[in-house]
Write an enzyme that holds these catalytic residues in place. Structure first.
Site: not given
Length: 253
Positions: A33, A81
């Site tokens: 991340d 995503n």
């Protein structure tokens, strides 16, 4: 090498020297991340951030090999995503495809896809399948590439697979309800046959799992690291292992 790099290098060697390899986690899950935030802080684009993050993967696996880790799961693209704007998603998928090809070409890692293939473009599906086939016989770290992955989706897929298996056997719903247990579902997960993650690392300072390996992480230890993924260093990795080794895992007992 500047003074800062020298100091970090010395500190990393000190931490590594004190690391008990008998206490190293066998399976590490990593939530990669912070690529976009790293790029923004550096004055770059999201694509540059994703490329920098992809280049960090081989470094991580090298550190894992040095410390006797056996399985690594890399969350590279979530099902959420896939809703990103096309202008960002298409280059990101290309970066992931190149990263997976590099993993397969390295010759040290056994690549396994975890996620829902049907959600991904045909080209991405082909790259993942080819990497898995090409590395099937390699006796190295098993690298799960989580692409198009969501924890809830995985559990739903596992239950669906379980139902279809028993439908083929002629098992009635009533009979299945009588026998189904935790192990039956585990046998249909994307990671079936693998040990559950001992340690889950998330970079960027976020302190949540966001659906990562919801089923498998029931007894995992978590380590949240402040640095963005492209800036993740060996010393950060070793700190995570040191922190893990210091914990007493009770498994609910």
């Amino acid at each position: 090498m500047n003074l800062r790099d020298l100091v970090y290098g010395l500190y990393a060697r000190r931490v590594e020297g004190r690391l008990d390899h008998a206490q190293v986690p066998k399976h590490i899950g990593v939530i990669l991340d912070g690529n976009r935030r790293w790029a923004k802080a550096s004055g770059g684009t999201a694509e540059q951030g994703h490329k920098a993050g992809a280049s960090k993967i081989q470094e991580l696996l090298g550190w894992c090999a040095e410390t006797d880790v056996e399985v690594v799961t890399l969350w590279m693209l979530s099902t959420d995503n896939l809703d990103r704007p096309e202008g960002e998603l298409v280059p990101l998928l290309g970066i992931i495809e190149n990263a997976v090809r590099d993993l397969a070409a390295d010759g040290r890692w056994r690549v396994h896809h975890v996620g829902t293939l049907d959600l991904l473009p045909a080209r991405t599906q082909s790259v993942l399948k080819e990497a898995e086939q090409a590395t099937d016989g390699i006796d190295g770290i098993l690298v799960n590439v989580a692409v198009g992955y969501g924890g809830r989706q995985e559990i739903a897929d596992a239950v669906r697979s379980l139902l279809l298996e028993h439908a083929d056997k002629g098992t009635s719903f009533e009979e299945l309800a009588e026998i189904v247990d935790v192990e039956h579902i585990s046998e249909h997960l994307y990671t079936r046959g693998q040990p559950d993650p001992d340690l889950v690392i998330r970079t960027s300072g976020e302190q949540r799992l966001s659906g990562f390996m919801l089923w498998q992480s029931a007894h995992s230890e978590y380590y949240f690291c402040e640095v963005f993924w492209p800036a993740f260093r060996k010393v950060d990795f070793l700190r995570a292992l040191r922190d893990y080794a210091a914990r007493h895992r009770r498994y609910g007992t």
